[in-house]
Write a protein that holds these residues in place. Structure first.
Motif, PDB file in Angstrom:
ATOM      1  N   VAL A 138     -79.298 -46.042 164.718  1.00 19.75           N
ATOM      2  CA  VAL A 138     -80.387 -45.259 164.126  1.00 19.75           C
ATOM      3  C   VAL A 138     -81.514 -45.143 165.160  1.00 19.75           C
ATOM      4  N   PRO A 139     -81.774 -43.935 165.667  1.00 21.51           N
ATOM      5  CA  PRO A 139     -82.869 -43.805 166.639  1.00 21.51           C
ATOM      6  C   PRO A 139     -84.212 -44.093 165.986  1.00 21.51           C
ATOM      7  N   ILE A 140     -85.006 -44.958 166.609  1.00 20.33           N
ATOM      8  CA  ILE A 140     -86.300 -45.342 166.004  1.00 20.33           C
ATOM      9  C   ILE A 140     -87.496 -45.047 166.917  1.00 20.33           C
ATOM     10  N   GLY A 141     -87.246 -44.821 168.195  1.00 19.56           N
ATOM     11  CA  GLY A 141     -88.361 -44.581 169.113  1.00 19.56           C
ATOM     12  C   GLY A 141     -87.863 -43.934 170.390  1.00 19.56           C
ATOM     13  N   LYS A 142     -88.818 -43.570 171.230  1.00 15.57           N
ATOM     14  CA  LYS A 142     -88.435 -42.875 172.464  1.00 15.57           C
ATOM     15  C   LYS A 142     -89.097 -43.517 173.677  1.00 15.57           C
ATOM     16  N   ILE A 168     -84.949 -50.566 158.040  1.00 16.68           N
ATOM     17  CA  ILE A 168     -84.933 -49.460 159.017  1.00 16.68           C
ATOM     18  C   ILE A 168     -85.702 -48.247 158.476  1.00 16.68           C
ATOM     19  N   ASN A 169     -85.605 -48.030 157.163  1.00 14.82           N
ATOM     20  CA  ASN A 169     -86.409 -46.946 156.564  1.00 14.82           C
ATOM     21  C   ASN A 169     -87.897 -47.209 156.781  1.00 14.82           C
ATOM     22  N   TRP A 170     -88.273 -48.487 156.641  1.00 15.84           N
ATOM     23  CA  TRP A 170     -89.684 -48.826 156.880  1.00 15.84           C
ATOM     24  C   TRP A 170     -90.042 -48.608 158.363  1.00 15.84           C
ATOM     25  N   ILE A 171     -89.133 -48.959 159.265  1.00 19.32           N
ATOM     26  CA  ILE A 171     -89.395 -48.765 160.709  1.00 19.32           C
ATOM     27  C   ILE A 171     -89.661 -47.282 160.999  1.00 19.32           C
ATOM     28  N   LEU A 172     -88.978 -46.414 160.260  1.00 21.39           N
ATOM     29  CA  LEU A 172     -89.158 -44.976 160.482  1.00 21.39           C
ATOM     30  C   LEU A 172     -90.381 -44.411 159.749  1.00 21.39           C
TER      31      LEU A 172
END
Lengths: 45, 319
Positions: free
Chosen positions: B155-159, B297-301
Motif C-alpha cells: 500500500v503506497p503511503i508516501g513519496k 493503514i487507513n489511518w496512515i492514509l
C-alpha cells in the motif's frame, strides 16, 4: 661549507621532506575513508 | 662557488618537496576534508533514541489523533531511513507500554522493531513483523516471498524523490535526464557541454548494492556509468535520496538541481511532476488475519498519518 655538514643538512632536509609527505599522504588516505559525498561535492566548487 | 651550489641543491630539494606536498594538498587533501555540511549529514543518520516514541525529548513527529490501537497491535519494522516515520505512527497510535527498549535495541516484546530493508522484508514474509515500511522490493526479496509461498500487499503511503546534487558554486542549477545520463555515461566531460563553465565533470557514484546506487543504475537504463579520469579536478555531480540531503542543502555547500525543469520540492514530489519520484509502502502479508492492519493503514492514509510523514521529512502520498 664542509662536505660533511652539507650531507648532514641534505639528509635532514630529505628525511623531514619524506616524513612530511608521508604524513600528508596518510592523512589524505584517512580523509578518503571518512569523507562524506556531500563534503566531496561541496569542496569541488 | 661550491657553497652556492650546495645551498642551491638544498633549496631545490626543499622546493621539490614543497611543490609535491602542495599539489597533493590542493588536488586531494583539500577536496576530501569534511566540511560543516558533513556534520549535518552525520546528524541525519538515523539514531534510535533521537526518534524514540513517548520520550518527551524525542524529535519524533507528533500529531494529536483520536485513532488508537490498544489490542492486537501489529508489529512494525522497516527501512532504517523510514524509522522516524513509523516511530511517529507508534507515538501517535500505540500505547506507551508497546515499546520495549533495552538501551541498545528493541526487545522481542516490543511492537516497534528497527532493523533495515533486507531484514524487514524477511521478517514480514516469516511472520515476525506484521507491517513493514519500505521502498519497492528487490528481485531477491520478491523471490524469497514467492519461495515461501507468501503473497504481500503493498500500500503506497508516501513519496520520496531521488535527487542530484552539485556544489552551490556550480552555475548549473538544472539538467535534463538526457544530460545527467550523458555526464554519467562519459558523453559530456565538461560542464560547458551542458550549459555550465569550462570545468571537467566529475560524476560521483555510491557503493555497489546501496539503495541510491541501485536506483541510479535503474535510472541509467542499461547505459554503463563511467568515471571521468581527471574529474576530481573539476566540479562533481552526485545523487541521493532527498531525505538525506534536504537539511544539508539548508547549510549551504551543495544544492539540489531541477531535473527536466522541475525542482525537487515537496509539492512537486507529491503531485508527481518531479520526474524521479518513488513511492514507499506499508507492506503486509495478504493472509495476515489481524484486522487492525487495515484500520491502521487507513489511518496512515488519513490527514493525521500523512502529517506525520510530512513532518518526518518525506512527502505525502495523498496531496
Amino acid at each position: 661549507m664542509s662536505d660533511k655538514l652539507f650531507k648532514k643538512i641534505l639528509a635532514t632536509v630529505l628525511i623531514t621532506g619524506v616524513i612530511t609527505t608521508g604524513i600528508l599522504v596518510a592523512y589524505t588516505c584517512y580523509l578518503h575513508k571518512y569523507c562524506s559525498i556531500i563534503s566531496y561535492i561541496s569542496n569541488g566548487g | 662557488m661550491k657553497l652556492l651550489r650546495q645551498i642551491t641543491a638544498i633549496i631545490l630539494v626543499v622546493l621539490v618537496f614543497a611543490v609535491f606536498d602542495l599539489s597533493v594538498y590542493m588536488l586531494f587533501t583539500r577536496r576530501l576534508k569534511n566540511t560543516n555540511t558533513s556534520e549535518s549529514m552525520k546528524n541525519n543518520s538515523i539514531e534510535l533514541e533521537k526518534y524514540m516514541p513517548f520520550d518527551e525529548n524525542s524529535e519524533v513527529a507528533r500529531v494529536e489523533t483520536d485513532f488508537k490501537i490498544t489490542e492486537n497491535l501489529p508489529v512494525l519494522d522497516g527501512a532504517a531511513a523510514l524509522y522516524p516515520v513509523f516511530a511517529g505512527f507508534v507515538n501517535a497510535v500505540y500505547p506507551e507500554d508497546s515499546v520495549v527498549f533495552d538501551g541498545e535495541k528493541f526487545t522481542e516484546k516490543s511492537y516497534l522493531q528497527y532493523t533495515n530493508t533486507v531484514k524487514a522484508y524477511k521478517a514480514v514474509v516469516d511472520g515476525t513483523a506484521d507491517i513493514i515500511f519500505c521502498a519497492s522490493p528487490s528481485a531477491e526479496q520478491l523471490e524469497y516471498a514467492e519461495k515461501q509461498g507468501v503473497e504481500l500487499e503493498f500500500v503506497p503511503i508516501g513519496k520520496e524523490a531521488f535527487v542530484f546534487i552539485v556544489s552551490d558554486k556550480n552555475p548549473v542549477s538544472e539538467l535534463t535526464t538526457e544530460e545527467i545520463k550523458g555526464i554519467y555515461s562519459g558523453k559530456y566531460k565538461k560542464w560547458s557541454d551542458v550549459g555550465g563553465d569550462n570545468r571537467l565533470t566529475d560524476p560521483v557514484q555510491r557503493i555497489e548494492g546501496s539503495g541510491s546506487q541501485s536506483v541510479m543504475t535503474a535510472f541509467m537504463d542499461g547505459v554503463p556509468m563511467k568515471k571521468n579520469l581527471l574529474g576530481f579536478t573539476g566540479r562533481s555531480l552526485g545523487f541521493s535520496f532527498r531525505y538525506y540531503v534536504a537539511d544539508v542543502v539548508a547549510d549551504g555547500g551543495v544544492k539540489m538541481i531541477a531535473v527536466d525543469g522541475v525542482s525537487p520540492e515537496r509539492k512537486n514530489i507529491s503531485d508527481g511532476t518531479y520526474p524521479l519520484t518513488y513511492n514507499f509502502y506499508a507492506i503486509y502479508r495478504k493472509d495476515n488475519k489481524n484486522e487492525n492492519i487495515k484500520h491502521f493503514i487507513n489511518w496512515i492514509l488519513s490527514d493525521d498519518g500523512q502529517e506525520i510523514i510530512e513532518k518526518s521529512g518525506y512527502s505525502r502520498f495523498n496531496y
